[in-house]
Design a protein around this motif. Structure first.
Motif, PDB file in Angstrom:
ATOM      1  N   VAL A 126       8.540  -8.579 -27.927  1.00  0.00           N
ATOM      2  CA  VAL A 126       8.256  -7.790 -29.120  1.00  0.00           C
ATOM      3  C   VAL A 126       9.261  -8.174 -30.191  1.00  0.00           C
ATOM      4  O   VAL A 126      10.339  -8.704 -29.894  1.00  0.00           O
ATOM      5  N   VAL A 127       8.912  -7.925 -31.473  1.00  0.00           N
ATOM      6  CA  VAL A 127       9.808  -8.316 -32.560  1.00  0.00           C
ATOM      7  C   VAL A 127      11.002  -7.360 -32.658  1.00  0.00           C
ATOM      8  O   VAL A 127      12.157  -7.792 -32.634  1.00  0.00           O
ATOM      9  N   ASP A 128      10.721  -6.077 -32.798  1.00  0.00           N
ATOM     10  CA  ASP A 128      11.774  -5.049 -32.833  1.00  0.00           C
ATOM     11  C   ASP A 128      12.908  -5.434 -33.780  1.00  0.00           C
ATOM     12  O   ASP A 128      14.087  -5.453 -33.415  1.00  0.00           O
ATOM     13  N   GLY A 129      12.490  -5.815 -35.023  1.00  0.00           N
ATOM     14  CA  GLY A 129      13.510  -6.180 -36.015  1.00  0.00           C
ATOM     15  C   GLY A 129      14.244  -7.456 -35.668  1.00  0.00           C
ATOM     16  O   GLY A 129      15.335  -7.714 -36.185  1.00  0.00           O
ATOM     17  N   ASP A 130      13.630  -8.281 -34.804  1.00  0.00           N
ATOM     18  CA  ASP A 130      14.218  -9.553 -34.355  1.00  0.00           C
ATOM     19  C   ASP A 130      15.538  -9.374 -33.599  1.00  0.00           C
ATOM     20  O   ASP A 130      16.323 -10.314 -33.445  1.00  0.00           O
ATOM     21  N   LYS A 131      15.787  -8.152 -33.095  1.00  0.00           N
ATOM     22  CA  LYS A 131      17.047  -7.916 -32.372  1.00  0.00           C
ATOM     23  C   LYS A 131      16.991  -8.433 -30.935  1.00  0.00           C
ATOM     24  O   LYS A 131      18.015  -8.843 -30.388  1.00  0.00           O
ATOM     25  N   GLY A 132      15.782  -8.423 -30.352  1.00  0.00           N
ATOM     26  CA  GLY A 132      15.714  -8.784 -28.935  1.00  0.00           C
ATOM     27  C   GLY A 132      15.222 -10.188 -28.678  1.00  0.00           C
ATOM     28  O   GLY A 132      14.892 -10.542 -27.550  1.00  0.00           O
ATOM     29  N   VAL A 133      15.115 -11.034 -29.747  1.00  0.00           N
ATOM     30  CA  VAL A 133      14.572 -12.384 -29.585  1.00  0.00           C
ATOM     31  C   VAL A 133      15.583 -13.409 -30.077  1.00  0.00           C
ATOM     32  O   VAL A 133      16.138 -13.278 -31.169  1.00  0.00           O
ATOM     33  N   VAL A 134      15.793 -14.438 -29.258  1.00  0.00           N
ATOM     34  CA  VAL A 134      16.644 -15.564 -29.664  1.00  0.00           C
ATOM     35  C   VAL A 134      15.710 -16.746 -29.934  1.00  0.00           C
ATOM     36  O   VAL A 134      15.112 -17.316 -29.016  1.00  0.00           O
ATOM     37  N   TYR A 135      15.550 -17.092 -31.203  1.00  0.00           N
ATOM     38  CA  TYR A 135      14.609 -18.156 -31.565  1.00  0.00           C
ATOM     39  C   TYR A 135      15.200 -19.530 -31.263  1.00  0.00           C
ATOM     40  O   TYR A 135      16.353 -19.814 -31.607  1.00  0.00           O
ATOM     41  N   THR A 136      14.379 -20.362 -30.641  1.00  0.00           N
ATOM     42  CA  THR A 136      14.823 -21.732 -30.339  1.00  0.00           C
ATOM     43  C   THR A 136      14.082 -22.765 -31.189  1.00  0.00           C
ATOM     44  O   THR A 136      14.613 -23.835 -31.481  1.00  0.00           O
ATOM     45  N   HIS A 137      12.815 -22.482 -31.533  1.00  0.00           N
ATOM     46  CA  HIS A 137      11.981 -23.384 -32.341  1.00  0.00           C
ATOM     47  C   HIS A 137      12.091 -24.832 -31.855  1.00  0.00           C
ATOM     48  O   HIS A 137      12.402 -25.751 -32.617  1.00  0.00           O
ATOM     49  N   LYS A 138      11.821 -24.987 -30.595  1.00  0.00           N
ATOM     50  CA  LYS A 138      11.959 -26.292 -29.941  1.00  0.00           C
ATOM     51  C   LYS A 138      10.581 -26.939 -29.787  1.00  0.00           C
ATOM     52  O   LYS A 138       9.643 -26.337 -29.275  1.00  0.00           O
ATOM     53  N   ASP A 139      10.469 -28.184 -30.262  1.00  0.00           N
ATOM     54  CA  ASP A 139       9.207 -28.917 -30.112  1.00  0.00           C
ATOM     55  C   ASP A 139       8.987 -29.275 -28.651  1.00  0.00           C
ATOM     56  O   ASP A 139       9.917 -29.722 -27.957  1.00  0.00           O
ATOM     57  N   LEU A 140       7.768 -29.084 -28.176  1.00  0.00           N
ATOM     58  CA  LEU A 140       7.391 -29.413 -26.803  1.00  0.00           C
ATOM     59  C   LEU A 140       6.344 -30.503 -26.812  1.00  0.00           C
ATOM     60  O   LEU A 140       5.584 -30.674 -27.770  1.00  0.00           O
ATOM     61  N   ALA A 141       6.276 -31.213 -25.717  1.00  0.00           N
ATOM     62  CA  ALA A 141       5.247 -32.249 -25.581  1.00  0.00           C
ATOM     63  C   ALA A 141       3.874 -31.580 -25.483  1.00  0.00           C
ATOM     64  O   ALA A 141       3.725 -30.518 -24.881  1.00  0.00           O
ATOM     65  N   ASN A 142       2.865 -32.237 -26.076  1.00  0.00           N
ATOM     66  CA  ASN A 142       1.513 -31.702 -26.020  1.00  0.00           C
ATOM     67  C   ASN A 142       0.915 -31.860 -24.624  1.00  0.00           C
ATOM     68  O   ASN A 142       0.001 -31.160 -24.266  1.00  0.00           O
TER      69      ASN A 142
END
Length: 703
Positions: free
Chosen positions: A687-703
């Motif tokens: 859940v987003v919850d003000g972005d408090k509980g999420v650590v974004y990695t934005h890592k590209d993955l192989a298709n």
């Protein structure tokens, strides 16, 4: 041998309202038959009119023989059979007189219902008719009303025939006629009584559609027939494979016009149900049905969608003869209407075209499935993966002109890309489009539904469709700039414009002139009616007096290309000056102009071109790169013919057109141009919850 059956020279056609014979109309009919006879057609006439003519003569005879007292008494209606006996002799005497004046011999054949029960009679009849036709004699048949047992044809129609209309149908079958024409006192079959202003002429009778919708008026004012009898006879003959046309006997040369393929009267044909939808549906219903079917198509497996395309390819080849036959009618009608040669060239399905289209569909079927392809995968956070996937646009509306092969390409691309489709072709290709649509939709399985692809029958429906921005997702007009502009100004739906194809070939001073000659000739002559043909030849000024340019000019003229010049070229080459540089000939003609250098060529293309396809022929690679980088067209070529700008040649399988827009696709639009994207997010309870509980990695993955 062509046998043209020309019944029924109906009672109402050859007699006037007062019962007297209409000599002018009868003479005009005889003149048409004379013309056909001299052209080699074998013509058989089934005529009525004897009852009306006999009644006229007997009334006169009764008047002459009556006293004044007799005339005061109520007049008893004359016996119809006696009228027929007297009138038959007079009618044939008139036919003989008229045909003799035209240097034609006619023969009378009187038959009754019971005659046809005898097989020997039928065999002998066939032999007699063949002998007469071989001698260029016109056989004139009539039911022998004087001894006929048929008194109430509508209630008692159990015999072999019961009036001259059914006799005409019977003779057409017996003699294996190629065509049956039934003449009436109205233009053809109407949806209601012809006198009703709300009634409409039915051009093609479709039994499943019209049988329960038509309201018949009164029967013929004289004789025993009427439109009911004609329709019954026409349906009977058409179901047995004899084409039938009901048309007016009053109009000038209607019989000849029918044989020339003009759209007059009402056509009855065994395959009429293939040419038009049985039930007419509204614009919104058609679009909604296409969307619903497209969603069912998308739900199929990749294997099943591929099989649909392969089945369509097989169906096209299996129906090639029928498709070509319908196309030939369209081409003949276009010639008769005086359409331009370039349009007729695009309209015609050349030999081998159906096989070529079928093979293109198979290539498309064997390509990688474009639906649901993962274009990009990104890990947003631990256990949270986002996918960007390919997705169908939804419902497409394609408006195209002239080319029926475009229907096949567009339909196959729509199926491959999972889109619903609405098609509106040009009226000149109406029959070709109808049969192609029928063949294709019949091959689509019921769990998807033939309504996946709708064929818009009338131009009047286009404005209604253009208002449906909630159910139609993209409009692709294939035609002139005028058509594209009209559609853009009439809709909120995104429009993928396919404008004029004003393609240029620029021959630089560094060009290999042998190569240049081959490319220029191919770009203009290979298929001049299409949008990727060369329309303007630009030549570097240093080549003006060279042998290489002279050979190109001579070869173009030898091939039959008419040359027009710009201000410089017209004087230097002694050719007529072009009225405009911005002109698409679509024929064996082109404009020639000289330019100072590659930059002048680029400026000319930007000022006068249509941003379609432009080519440079040059050995100087720096000059070529300038051209390739700076010419702002959908397709730009170096040392290759503009004719390569084509979806199939690009390996796209097919194309819905060549887009000169910059959004959303450009150049030949294949499957990828009919797709959009959507996002699929796979998580594990995040859940987003003000972005408090999420650590974004934005890592590209192989298709």
């Amino acid at each position: 041998m062509l046998v043209v059956q020309l019944p029924n020279v109906g009672t109402a056609v050859v007699t006037r309202a007062d019962g007297r014979l209409a000599l002018g109309r009868l003479g005009a009919l005889c003149e048409q038959i004379k013309t056909l006879n001299s052209q080699g057609y074998e013509v058989i006439v089934v005529s009525s009119g004897a009852v009306g003519l006999g009644r006229q003569r007997l009334r006169f005879r009764r008047l002459v023989n009556s006293s004044f007292a007799d005339l005061q008494k109520p007049q008893v209606e004359l016996d119809g059979k006696a009228c027929a006996a007297v009138g038959q002799n007079s009618l044939m005497a008139l036919y003989d007189t008229l045909f003799t004046q035209l240097d034609i011999t006619s023969a009378q054949l009187l038959v009754t219902d019971n005659d046809f029960r005898d097989r020997d009679f039928r065999n002998q009849l066939s032999e007699t008719v063949k002998s007469l036709l071989a001698l260029k004699v016109i056989p004139i048949f009539n039911e022998n009303d004087a001894v006929s047992t048929r008194e109430a044809p509508y209630e008692d129609s159990s015999g072999i025939f019961w009036d001259n209309d059914s006799l005409a149908a019977l003779l057409a079958l017996e003699l294996k006629a190629d065509l049956l024409v039934l003449l009436s006192d109205v233009e053809g079959l109407y949806s209601g009584p012809p006198s009703d202003p709300n009634s409409k002429l039915i051009h093609t009778y479709i039994k499943e559609k019209h049988q329960g919708e038509i309201t018949f008026g009164d029967k013929s004012r004289v004789g025993r027939g009427g439109m009911t009898a004609k329709v019954k006879a026409a349906v009977s003959a058409a179901s047995a494979g004899i084409p039938v046309v009901i048309t007016s006997g009053f109009a000038v040369e209607n019989i000849i016009k029918v044989l020339q393929g003009e759209c007059i009267g009402t056509l009855f044909h065994q395959n009429a149900h293939l040419w038009a939808p049985i039930k007419e549906i509204g614009a919104r219903e058609m679009a909604v049905s296409a969307r619903e079917s497209s969603r069912r198509l998308q739900a199929l497996s990749s294997h099943d969608r591929r099989k649909i395309l392969l089945d369509i390819a097989d169906a096209l080849e299996a129906n090639e003869k029928l498709i070509n036959s319908e196309n030939e009618v369209d081409v003949a009608s276009a010639r008769q209407a005086g359409y331009e040669k370039s349009l007729i060239a695009r309209l015609a399905l050349k030999p081998g075209k159906i096989s070529s289209l079928a093979n293109s569909i198979r290539v498309l079927a064997n390509m990688e499935d474009p639906i649901g392809r993962v274009l990009k995968r990104t890990q947003l956070a631990d256990g949270l993966v986002l996918e960007k996937t390919s997705s169908p646009l939804g419902v497409l509306l394609i408006v195209f002109e002239s080319r029926p092969d475009a229907l096949v390409q567009i339909a196959s691309l729509a199926i491959r890309s999972g889109n619903g489709l609405l098609l509106k072709g040009g009226k000149e290709a109406k029959r070709s489009n109808a049969i192609l649509h029928k063949v294709i939709t019949t091959a689509i399985p019921e769990n998807v539904g033939g309504k996946l692809i709708g064929l818009v029958a009338s131009r009047d429906e286009i404005p209604d469709l253009l208002k449906l921005d909630d159910v139609i997702d993209l409009v692709i007009p294939r035609g002139s700039n005028k058509l594209v502009s009209q559609i853009k100004n009439s809709t909120k739906i995104p429009v993928l414009g396919h404008a004029d194809g004003i393609c240029h070939v620029y021959v630089d001073k560094s060009a290999n002139m042998d190569m240049a000659k081959k490319i220029v000739l191919d770009a203009k002559v290979d298929y001049p009616a299409v949008c990727n043909a060369m329309e303007t030849l630009l030549v570097h000024k240093d080549l003006v007096h060279t042998e290489g340019l002279n050979e190109i000019i001579v070869d173009l003229q030898t091939e039959g290309v008419t040359l027009y010049g710009g201000p410089r070229a017209s004087s230097l080459l002694n050719i007529p000056e072009a009225r405009s540089f911005h002109h698409e000939y679509n024929s064996m003609a082109c404009t020639v102009e000289f330019v100072d250098d590659v930059y002048a060529a680029i400026n000319h293309i930007h000022q006068h071109g249509s941003a379609h396809t432009d080519c440079i022929i040059a050995e100087d690679h720096e000059v070529a790169e300038v051209f390739l980088r700076q010419v702002d067209s959908a397709a730009v070529f170096h040392n290759a013919s503009t004719r390569f700008c084509d979806g199939a040649r690009f390996g796209l399988g097919a194309e819905v057109g060549v887009s000169t827009s910059r959004i959303h696709a450009r150049g030949p639009v294949g499957v990828e141009g009919l797709l959009t994207t959507r996002w699929i997010l796979r998580g594990s309870g995040q859940v987003v919850d003000g972005d408090k509980g999420v650590v974004y990695t934005h890592k590209d993955l192989a298709n």
